[in-house]
Scaffold this motif. Structure first.
Motif, PDB file in Angstrom:
ATOM      1  N   LEU A  86       0.848  -1.104  -0.015  1.00  0.00           N
ATOM      2  CA  LEU A  86      -0.044   0.076  -0.045  1.00  0.00           C
ATOM      3  C   LEU A  86       0.827   1.330  -0.064  1.00  0.00           C
ATOM      4  O   LEU A  86       0.580   2.334  -0.797  1.00  0.00           O
ATOM      5  N   GLU A  87       1.859   1.370   0.882  1.00  0.00           N
ATOM      6  CA  GLU A  87       2.745   2.319   0.769  1.00  0.00           C
ATOM      7  C   GLU A  87       3.335   2.527  -0.634  1.00  0.00           C
ATOM      8  O   GLU A  87       3.440   3.588  -1.001  1.00  0.00           O
ATOM      9  N   LYS A  88       3.970   1.705  -1.146  1.00  0.00           N
ATOM     10  CA  LYS A  88       4.611   1.799  -2.388  1.00  0.00           C
ATOM     11  C   LYS A  88       3.606   2.240  -3.636  1.00  0.00           C
ATOM     12  O   LYS A  88       3.750   3.191  -4.163  1.00  0.00           O
ATOM     13  N   GLU A  89       2.117   1.882  -3.402  1.00  0.00           N
ATOM     14  CA  GLU A  89       1.075   2.074  -4.342  1.00  0.00           C
ATOM     15  C   GLU A  89       0.880   3.805  -4.395  1.00  0.00           C
ATOM     16  O   GLU A  89       0.672   4.798  -5.130  1.00  0.00           O
ATOM     17  N   ILE A  90       0.975   4.088  -2.730  1.00  0.00           N
ATOM     18  CA  ILE A  90       0.410   5.338  -2.688  1.00  0.00           C
ATOM     19  C   ILE A  90       1.620   6.281  -3.082  1.00  0.00           C
ATOM     20  O   ILE A  90       1.339   7.394  -3.561  1.00  0.00           O
ATOM     21  N   GLU A  91       2.806   6.125  -2.905  1.00  0.00           N
ATOM     22  CA  GLU A  91       4.131   6.877  -3.411  1.00  0.00           C
ATOM     23  C   GLU A  91       3.963   6.765  -4.774  1.00  0.00           C
ATOM     24  O   GLU A  91       4.333   8.158  -5.309  1.00  0.00           O
ATOM     25  N   ALA A  92       3.770   5.670  -5.467  1.00  0.00           N
ATOM     26  CA  ALA A  92       3.586   5.707  -7.002  1.00  0.00           C
ATOM     27  C   ALA A  92       2.422   6.698  -7.538  1.00  0.00           C
ATOM     28  O   ALA A  92       2.632   7.486  -8.473  1.00  0.00           O
ATOM     29  N   ALA A  93       1.447   6.972  -6.987  1.00  0.00           N
ATOM     30  CA  ALA A  93       0.196   7.473  -7.094  1.00  0.00           C
ATOM     31  C   ALA A  93       0.685   9.030  -6.866  1.00  0.00           C
ATOM     32  O   ALA A  93       0.484   9.964  -7.773  1.00  0.00           O
ATOM     33  N   ILE A  94       1.230   9.395  -5.795  1.00  0.00           N
ATOM     34  CA  ILE A  94       1.668  10.780  -5.588  1.00  0.00           C
ATOM     35  C   ILE A  94       2.720  11.406  -6.621  1.00  0.00           C
ATOM     36  O   ILE A  94       2.572  12.593  -6.827  1.00  0.00           O
ATOM     37  N   CYS A  95       3.550  10.396  -7.051  1.00  0.00           N
ATOM     38  CA  CYS A  95       4.254  10.883  -8.206  1.00  0.00           C
ATOM     39  C   CYS A  95       3.508  11.309  -9.405  1.00  0.00           C
ATOM     40  O   CYS A  95       4.419  12.215 -10.097  1.00  0.00           O
ATOM     41  N   ASN A  96       2.336  11.257  -9.530  1.00  0.00           N
ATOM     42  CA  ASN A  96       1.593  11.755 -10.383  1.00  0.00           C
ATOM     43  C   ASN A  96       1.055  12.988 -10.308  1.00  0.00           C
ATOM     44  O   ASN A  96       0.122  13.562 -11.233  1.00  0.00           O
ATOM     45  N   VAL A  97       1.276  13.474  -9.189  1.00  0.00           N
ATOM     46  CA  VAL A  97       0.620  14.812  -8.762  1.00  0.00           C
ATOM     47  C   VAL A  97       1.354  15.979  -9.308  1.00  0.00           C
ATOM     48  O   VAL A  97       2.436  15.945  -9.214  1.00  0.00           O
TER      49      VAL A  97
END
Length: 97
Positions: A86-97
């Motif tokens: 989950l932490e890895k997925e959230i970090e990956a998502a935030i890279c798109n912000v």
């Protein structure tokens, strides 16, 4: 959970994430629900985290990043079966912000 969203100007708008990282998720089914965490960003992005299907041991975390409330066309969509994933997925998502 140890994710840095502040660097991107994120503000938690909803937090019902009582998960204890030291306990197996199977022992926390009552806390695994569809609406767990939302982080809003000043540039129109919204990160949404939930467990689907709710309260189901066979479910998984769903991570969605949307822009301008367009839920039909997410900027990022991911899933995770553990807190580490989950932490890895959230970090990956935030890279798109």
């Amino acid at each position: 959970m140890n994710v840095n969203y502040l660097d991107k100007g994120g503000m938690v708008s909803f937090n019902d994430f009582p998960i204890n990282e030291a306990m197996p998720l199977e022992e926390q089914l009552d806390d695994l629900k569809e609406d767990m965490l939302q982080i809003g960003f000043s540039n129109g992005y919204l990160l949404d985290v939930g467990w689907r299907p709710s309260f189901n041991k066979n479910g998984e975390f769903k991570i969605v990043l949307i822009k301008d409330f367009d839920w039909n066309e997410p900027v990022y969509s991911g899933s995770a079966k553990s807190i580490i994933e989950l932490e890895k997925e959230i970090e990956a998502a935030i890279c798109n912000v």
